[in-house]
Design an enzyme around this catalytic site. Structure first.
Site, mmCIF file in Angstrom:
data_model
loop_
_atom_site.group_PDB
_atom_site.id
_atom_site.type_symbol
_atom_site.label_atom_id
_atom_site.label_comp_id
_atom_site.label_asym_id
_atom_site.label_seq_id
_atom_site.Cartn_x
_atom_site.Cartn_y
_atom_site.Cartn_z
ATOM 1 N N GLY A 44 -122.542 74.553 15.116
ATOM 2 C CA GLY A 44 -122.601 73.157 14.718
ATOM 3 C C GLY A 44 -123.446 72.981 13.475
ATOM 4 O O GLY A 44 -124.315 73.824 13.175
ATOM 5 N N GLN A 66 -128.703 68.515 7.364
ATOM 6 C CA GLN A 66 -129.075 69.922 7.156
ATOM 7 C C GLN A 66 -128.608 70.440 5.790
ATOM 8 O O GLN A 66 -129.121 71.459 5.315
ATOM 9 C CB GLN A 66 -128.487 70.813 8.255
ATOM 10 N N CYS A 96 -130.994 76.911 15.781
ATOM 11 C CA CYS A 96 -130.576 75.902 14.805
ATOM 12 C C CYS A 96 -130.514 76.583 13.450
ATOM 13 O O CYS A 96 -131.400 77.375 13.132
ATOM 14 C CB CYS A 96 -131.607 74.769 14.792
ATOM 15 N N LEU A 97 -129.496 76.278 12.659
ATOM 16 C CA LEU A 97 -129.377 76.928 11.341
ATOM 17 C C LEU A 97 -130.558 76.586 10.434
ATOM 18 O O LEU A 97 -130.823 77.310 9.479
ATOM 19 C CB LEU A 97 -128.053 76.553 10.670
ATOM 20 N N HIS A 126 -127.554 68.208 20.410
ATOM 21 C CA HIS A 126 -128.353 68.840 19.354
ATOM 22 C C HIS A 126 -128.003 68.251 17.980
ATOM 23 O O HIS A 126 -128.886 67.872 17.206
ATOM 24 C CB HIS A 126 -128.105 70.360 19.384
ATOM 25 N N GLU A 127 -126.698 68.170 17.692
ATOM 26 C CA GLU A 127 -126.277 67.690 16.362
ATOM 27 C C GLU A 127 -126.492 66.179 16.229
ATOM 28 O O GLU A 127 -126.875 65.716 15.156
ATOM 29 C CB GLU A 127 -124.814 68.049 16.094
ATOM 30 N N HIS A 132 -129.935 65.441 15.038
ATOM 31 C CA HIS A 132 -130.183 65.627 13.595
ATOM 32 C C HIS A 132 -129.958 64.322 12.818
ATOM 33 O O HIS A 132 -130.619 64.072 11.812
ATOM 34 C CB HIS A 132 -129.239 66.685 13.018
HETATM 35 ZN ZN ZN Z 1 -129.739 72.123 14.396
#
Ligand code: ZN
Length: 187
Positions: A46, A51, A93-94, A137-138, A141
């Site tokens: 995701g 991000q 997480c990226l 999670h997304e 953000h």
């Molecule tokens: Zn993340």
């Protein structure tokens, strides 16, 4: 098609709120395509627009696993309209390269959103699987919330952050989650 730079934890942009998308323009469609390219290039499941430095309410997911093939999905202007249950989820997480820690999540959520063609949709995901957890999670953000704000073991997470040269958890961001705690402690 382009792979974009992913902001890492400590960048203040990751804590900023986002704005609604008013129209799924060609520019938004290009951004979404670039977000998928970026997510796949980093082997993520995701990615949310903040991000990549874009403060708009958009995230993309591809939660396909060996046992569960799912389409790639785009969520525009999502809202979580219902949430219930609780589970522990080991997440990464990226924006936190190589850091994984356990966090608290709901095990059932209903999300209302617009798809890439601008069509309104609603989806309920039960059972606390990857898709259910990734949506939460997304979605976070887009509110400037990061997975470590739901941390279970702060000391363990801080140790990993230190090893990867990332800033420690800021306790002022840690969420009070009595509804989740109640379910988790009953287990
Ligand atoms: Zn993340």
């Amino acid at each position: 098609m382009a792979v974009l730079k992913v902001l890492t934890y400590g960048d203040p942009v990751l804590r900023q709120p986002t704005e609604k998308v008013h129209k799924v323009s060609a520019k938004i469609q290009k951004l979404v395509a670039d977000m998928f390219d970026t997510m796949y290039a980093q082997n993520g499941v995701g990615l949310a627009a903040p991000q990549v430095g874009v403060l708009k309410k958009i995230f993309v997911l591809d939660c396909t696993t060996e046992d569960n093939v799912l389409p790639k999905m785009v969520f525009i202007n999502p809202t979580l309209v219902r949430k219930s249950g609780a589970i522990l989820s080991r997440e990464g997480c990226l924006s936190f390269p190589d850091v994984f820690t356990e966090v608290k999540r709901y095990d059932t959520v209903t999300v209302r959103y617009m798809d890439i063609s601008g069509k309104p949709r609603e989806m309920t995901v039960e059972g606390g699987g990857l898709l259910c957890r990734a949506i939460q999670h997304e979605f976070d953000h887009l509110e400037g919330v990061l997975f470590v704000d739901h941390v279970v073991n702060q000391a363990e997470a801080d140790q990993q952050l230190k090893e990867h040269h990332l800033p420690p958890i800021d306790p002022t961001f840690i969420k009070e989650e009595p509804d989740l705690d109640k379910v988790l402690m009953g287990n």
